[in-house]
Structures are given as C-alpha cells and as structure tokens.
Scaffold this motif. Structure first.
Motif, PDB file in Angstrom:
ATOM      1  N   THR A 138       0.813  -1.217   0.000  1.00  8.97           N
ATOM      2  CA  THR A 138       0.000   0.000   0.000  1.00  8.97           C
ATOM      3  C   THR A 138       0.848   1.270   0.000  1.00  8.97           C
ATOM      4  O   THR A 138       0.522   2.226  -0.700  1.00  8.97           O
ATOM      5  N   GLU A 139       1.931   1.294   0.767  1.00  3.43           N
ATOM      6  CA  GLU A 139       2.774   2.504   0.813  1.00  3.43           C
ATOM      7  C   GLU A 139       3.401   2.772  -0.554  1.00  3.43           C
ATOM      8  O   GLU A 139       3.428   3.911  -1.023  1.00  3.43           O
ATOM      9  N   PHE A 140       3.872   1.732  -1.192  1.00  2.86           N
ATOM     10  CA  PHE A 140       4.463   1.825  -2.530  1.00  2.86           C
ATOM     11  C   PHE A 140       3.431   2.387  -3.503  1.00  2.86           C
ATOM     12  O   PHE A 140       3.695   3.326  -4.257  1.00  2.86           O
ATOM     13  N   ARG A 141       2.222   1.815  -3.470  1.00  2.00           N
ATOM     14  CA  ARG A 141       1.148   2.253  -4.360  1.00  2.00           C
ATOM     15  C   ARG A 141       0.741   3.698  -4.073  1.00  2.00           C
ATOM     16  O   ARG A 141       0.467   4.457  -4.999  1.00  2.00           O
ATOM     17  N   GLN A 142       0.710   4.080  -2.797  1.00  2.00           N
ATOM     18  CA  GLN A 142       0.327   5.445  -2.437  1.00  2.00           C
ATOM     19  C   GLN A 142       1.341   6.459  -2.954  1.00  2.00           C
ATOM     20  O   GLN A 142       0.956   7.508  -3.474  1.00  2.00           O
ATOM     21  N   LYS A 143       2.632   6.149  -2.812  1.00  2.00           N
ATOM     22  CA  LYS A 143       3.664   7.065  -3.320  1.00  2.00           C
ATOM     23  C   LYS A 143       3.525   7.254  -4.824  1.00  2.00           C
ATOM     24  O   LYS A 143       3.648   8.371  -5.331  1.00  2.00           O
ATOM     25  N   LEU A 144       3.268   6.163  -5.523  1.00  2.00           N
ATOM     26  CA  LEU A 144       3.102   6.256  -6.972  1.00  2.00           C
ATOM     27  C   LEU A 144       1.846   7.056  -7.337  1.00  2.00           C
ATOM     28  O   LEU A 144       1.871   7.861  -8.270  1.00  2.00           O
ATOM     29  N   ALA A 145       0.772   6.843  -6.599  1.00  4.24           N
ATOM     30  CA  ALA A 145      -0.476   7.573  -6.868  1.00  4.24           C
ATOM     31  C   ALA A 145      -0.292   9.067  -6.604  1.00  4.24           C
ATOM     32  O   ALA A 145      -0.788   9.909  -7.366  1.00  4.24           O
ATOM     33  N   ILE A 146       0.419   9.412  -5.545  1.00  2.23           N
ATOM     34  CA  ILE A 146       0.682  10.822  -5.238  1.00  2.23           C
ATOM     35  C   ILE A 146       1.555  11.435  -6.335  1.00  2.23           C
ATOM     36  O   ILE A 146       1.296  12.559  -6.794  1.00  2.23           O
ATOM     37  N   ALA A 147       2.584  10.702  -6.774  1.00  4.73           N
ATOM     38  CA  ALA A 147       3.451  11.199  -7.846  1.00  4.73           C
ATOM     39  C   ALA A 147       2.626  11.430  -9.113  1.00  4.73           C
ATOM     40  O   ALA A 147       2.754  12.475  -9.772  1.00  4.73           O
ATOM     41  N   ARG A 148       1.760  10.484  -9.440  1.00  4.93           N
ATOM     42  CA  ARG A 148       0.910  10.630 -10.630  1.00  4.93           C
ATOM     43  C   ARG A 148      -0.005  11.840 -10.496  1.00  4.93           C
ATOM     44  O   ARG A 148      -0.171  12.624 -11.433  1.00  4.93           O
ATOM     45  N   SER A 149      -0.565  12.037  -9.316  1.00  4.47           N
ATOM     46  CA  SER A 149      -1.439  13.186  -9.073  1.00  4.47           C
ATOM     47  C   SER A 149      -0.672  14.502  -9.208  1.00  4.47           C
ATOM     48  O   SER A 149      -1.179  15.475  -9.792  1.00  4.47           O
ATOM     49  N   ASN A 150       0.545  14.542  -8.671  1.00  3.86           N
ATOM     50  CA  ASN A 150       1.357  15.766  -8.769  1.00  3.86           C
ATOM     51  C   ASN A 150       1.734  16.069 -10.219  1.00  3.86           C
ATOM     52  O   ASN A 150       1.739  17.232 -10.628  1.00  3.86           O
ATOM     53  N   ILE A 151       2.056  15.049 -10.985  1.00  2.00           N
ATOM     54  CA  ILE A 151       2.369  15.239 -12.406  1.00  2.00           C
ATOM     55  C   ILE A 151       1.145  15.788 -13.137  1.00  2.00           C
ATOM     56  O   ILE A 151       1.251  16.705 -13.958  1.00  2.00           O
TER      57      ILE A 151
END
Length: 171
Positions: free
Chosen positions: A107-120
């Motif tokens: 979940t932490e890995f997925r959350q970091k990726l989701a946040i990065a995608r949102s910021n992009i």
C-alpha cells in the motif's frame, strides 16, 4: 502334491493376482504423489518467476520515469512547455502501469506512486491552463521542486525493488 496344485491353482492364481494388483496400486499411488509434488514445485517456481518479472518490469518503468523527469526538467529549463506536456502524459501512463502491476499488499508503494501521478497531473494542468507565457518564475521553482521530489521517490522505490541503484539524481 500335484493334486493340491491341480485343485487349488485357481485360488493361488487369485491370491497372486491380488498381490500383484496391490503392489501395482501402491506403485501408482507413489507415482501420483510424486507427480503432484512436482506439479506443486512447478507452480511455486512459476509464481516466483512471475513475481520477479513483475518487479523487474516495475523497476524498468521506474527507471524510465526517472529518465522522463530528467527530460521534463530540460524542457522546462529551455521554456519548451508544450513539449513537456507530452512527457507528462507518458509519465502518468507509466506510473499507472506500475501501480497496476504492484501487489495490493504494498500500500505505501502504491500510495507514493499515486501521489506522484497526481502531482504530475497537477503540473500538466497548470502548464496547459497558463500556456508557455503564463509560467512564472514561482511556477518554475515549484515545478522543479515537485519534479525533484517525485524523482527522489521513484529512485527510492526502484532501489527498494532490489534491482540495483537507480541512475541519476535530483537536479
């Protein structure tokens, strides 16, 4: 003695047939158990290979994302904002692919990726809304810091996958 065999031959043949059948059944059960064990071992090996391949693909995509961020930074530095938006789209798609291949329990890995995608996505939207002329020095600074943060996160995630050090660094 011959009379004994003549009268009891059928009984002896039946007993011998039963004995041979039991031995054959025991051998068949043993072989079936061995085949089942081999099938289970093959399934475990296949699952491990699939997991290694998924991690490798994630690492490759993360490395590709790190490279894309470097390219976006160069485009920002050269005021090529429209070209940067094309790379934002590619980076978002790549991050989505990594999220899809990521196991649910990470979940932490997925959350970091989701946040990065949102910021992009947020950066891309700001550039598209303002156009190349509307990007201020403050925006440029925020974009640079945001890209550095995302790049650091991707490097950390790639390193956590265990496929060597992530290339590049924050600029």
């Amino acid at each position: 003695m011959t009379e004994f065999w003549t009268t009891n031959w059928g009984d002896a043949a039946t007993a011998l047939g039963i004995l041979v059948s039991l031995i054959g059944l025991g051998w068949a059960i043993r072989e079936a158990h061995g085949a089942r064990s081999a099938a289970q071992a093959a399934q475990i090996a296949a699952n491990e290979a699939r997991d290694r391949m998924a991690r490798h693909l994630q690492a490759v995509d993360l490395q590709r994302g790190i490279g894309l961020i470097g390219r976006i930074k160069d485009l920002h530095a050269n005021n090529r904002w429209e070209a940067a938006t094309e790379h934002y789209q590619t980076l978002r798609e790549m991050l989505s692919d990594v999220i899809v291949r990521c196991p649910e329990e990470k979940t932490e890995f997925r959350q970091k990726l989701a946040i990065a995608r949102s910021n992009i996505t947020a950066m891309d939207n700001r550039v598209r809304e303002r156009g190349a002329e509307g990007v201020s020095e403050d925006d440029r600074s925020q974009f640079g810091q945001g890209l550095n943060d995302i790049q650091s996160d991707l490097e950390e995630l790639a390193s956590d996958l265990g496929f060597g050090d992530a290339p590049g660094g924050t600029a």
